[in-house]
Design a protein around this motif. Structure first.
Motif, mmCIF file in Angstrom:
data_model
loop_
_atom_site.group_PDB
_atom_site.id
_atom_site.type_symbol
_atom_site.label_atom_id
_atom_site.label_comp_id
_atom_site.label_asym_id
_atom_site.label_seq_id
_atom_site.Cartn_x
_atom_site.Cartn_y
_atom_site.Cartn_z
ATOM 1 N N THR A 1 8.696 -1.229 6.753
ATOM 2 C CA THR A 1 9.531 -1.706 7.865
ATOM 3 C C THR A 1 10.262 -0.537 8.516
ATOM 4 O OG1 THR A 1 9.850 -3.760 6.670
ATOM 5 C CG2 THR A 1 11.351 -3.323 8.480
ATOM 6 N N TRP A 2 10.753 0.390 7.692
ATOM 7 C CA TRP A 2 11.443 1.554 8.230
ATOM 8 C C TRP A 2 10.502 2.379 9.096
ATOM 9 C CZ3 TRP A 2 10.742 6.837 7.727
ATOM 10 C CH2 TRP A 2 11.775 7.624 8.212
ATOM 11 N N LEU B 1 8.410 2.092 -10.882
ATOM 12 C CA LEU B 1 9.514 1.233 -10.454
ATOM 13 C C LEU B 1 10.053 1.648 -9.087
ATOM 14 C CD1 LEU B 1 11.473 0.711 -13.790
ATOM 15 C CD2 LEU B 1 10.060 -0.942 -12.552
ATOM 16 N N SER B 2 10.175 2.950 -8.866
ATOM 17 C CA SER B 2 10.668 3.397 -7.556
ATOM 18 C C SER B 2 9.659 3.050 -6.465
ATOM 19 C CB SER B 2 10.964 4.894 -7.561
ATOM 20 O OG SER B 2 9.776 5.630 -7.729
ATOM 21 N N SER B 3 8.383 3.094 -6.796
ATOM 22 C CA SER B 3 7.358 2.691 -5.830
ATOM 23 C C SER B 3 7.490 1.214 -5.488
ATOM 24 C CB SER B 3 5.977 2.980 -6.403
ATOM 25 O OG SER B 3 4.977 2.582 -5.519
ATOM 26 N N ALA B 4 7.766 0.397 -6.482
ATOM 27 C CA ALA B 4 7.939 -1.039 -6.235
ATOM 28 C C ALA B 4 9.179 -1.309 -5.397
ATOM 29 C CB ALA B 4 8.028 -1.790 -7.563
ATOM 30 N N VAL B 5 10.255 -0.599 -5.674
ATOM 31 C CA VAL B 5 11.507 -0.823 -4.938
ATOM 32 C C VAL B 5 11.398 -0.306 -3.507
ATOM 33 C CG1 VAL B 5 13.947 -0.161 -4.804
ATOM 34 C CG2 VAL B 5 12.960 -0.853 -6.988
ATOM 35 N N PHE B 6 11.014 0.954 -3.349
ATOM 36 C CA PHE B 6 10.965 1.542 -2.016
ATOM 37 C C PHE B 6 9.809 1.009 -1.183
ATOM 38 C CE2 PHE B 6 13.378 4.872 -4.296
ATOM 39 C CZ PHE B 6 14.534 4.812 -3.533
ATOM 40 N N ARG C 1 5.696 5.995 13.234
ATOM 41 C CA ARG C 1 4.750 6.437 12.212
ATOM 42 C C ARG C 1 4.688 7.952 12.122
ATOM 43 N NH1 ARG C 1 0.083 1.946 13.261
ATOM 44 N NH2 ARG C 1 1.346 0.210 12.519
ATOM 45 N N ARG C 2 4.861 8.618 13.241
ATOM 46 C CA ARG C 2 4.825 10.086 13.214
ATOM 47 C C ARG C 2 5.957 10.624 12.351
ATOM 48 N NH1 ARG C 2 6.847 14.592 16.167
ATOM 49 N NH2 ARG C 2 5.321 16.270 16.212
ATOM 50 N N ARG C 3 7.158 10.102 12.548
ATOM 51 C CA ARG C 3 8.291 10.533 11.723
ATOM 52 C C ARG C 3 8.059 10.185 10.258
ATOM 53 N NH1 ARG C 3 13.253 8.547 15.519
ATOM 54 N NH2 ARG C 3 13.073 10.200 17.066
ATOM 55 N N GLY C 4 7.483 9.024 10.012
ATOM 56 C CA GLY C 4 7.183 8.626 8.642
ATOM 57 C C GLY C 4 6.193 9.570 7.984
#
Length: 135
Positions: free
Chosen positions: A100-101, A89-94, A107-110
């Motif tokens: 987008t974030w 569920l957390s995977s679906a929500v986040f 991408r490096r920060r991600g």
């Protein structure tokens, strides 16, 4: 033996999907566009290959440890079903906004945030507390 069997099934599935894609993509009207994409894919620079290698190893390691998580959580005496359900569920929500974030902040920060969180999660998996595991 379960890990080796799981890895074999995973590799066979990947190979089947790749072969199926190549077979069906050649019969489409867009074969020329796909040929152009394939020629570009063959010219990937070393940075792309390094990224793909590290990404594959990270996903493979996460995938292989999944077979042991059930036994580990069951040994802690916690509800394994609730943990797995909360994970999905957390995977679906986040998953709906994390892409987008990452595009916004880089991408490096991600990737760095992912690595940091993965280390934290690996450490927390050894705590036999349901609410800590739920994190």
């Amino acid at each position: 033996d379960t890990e080796a069997y799981s890895l074999l099934v995973f590799l066979v599935l990947c190979w089947t999907l790749i072969m199926g894609y190549k077979t069906f993509s050649k019969s489409d009207n867009v074969a020329s566009k796909l040929a152009e994409k394939e020629s570009k894919a063959e010219k990937l620079d070393p940075l792309h290959w390094n990224y793909l290698l590290v990404y594959f190893l990270a996903i493979l390691a996460d995938w292989l440890q999944g077979t042991n998580m059930y036994t580990l959580y069951q040994g802690y005496g916690v509800s394994v079903a609730q943990l797995f359900l909360s994970g999905f569920l957390s995977s679906a929500v986040f998953g709906t906004f994390v892409g987008t974030w990452v595009d916004t902040f880089g991408r490096r920060r991600g990737c760095l945030l992912y690595c940091f969180l993965e280390v934290v999660i690996q450490i927390l998996e050894h705590v036999p507390n349901f609410y800590v595991l739920l994190f």
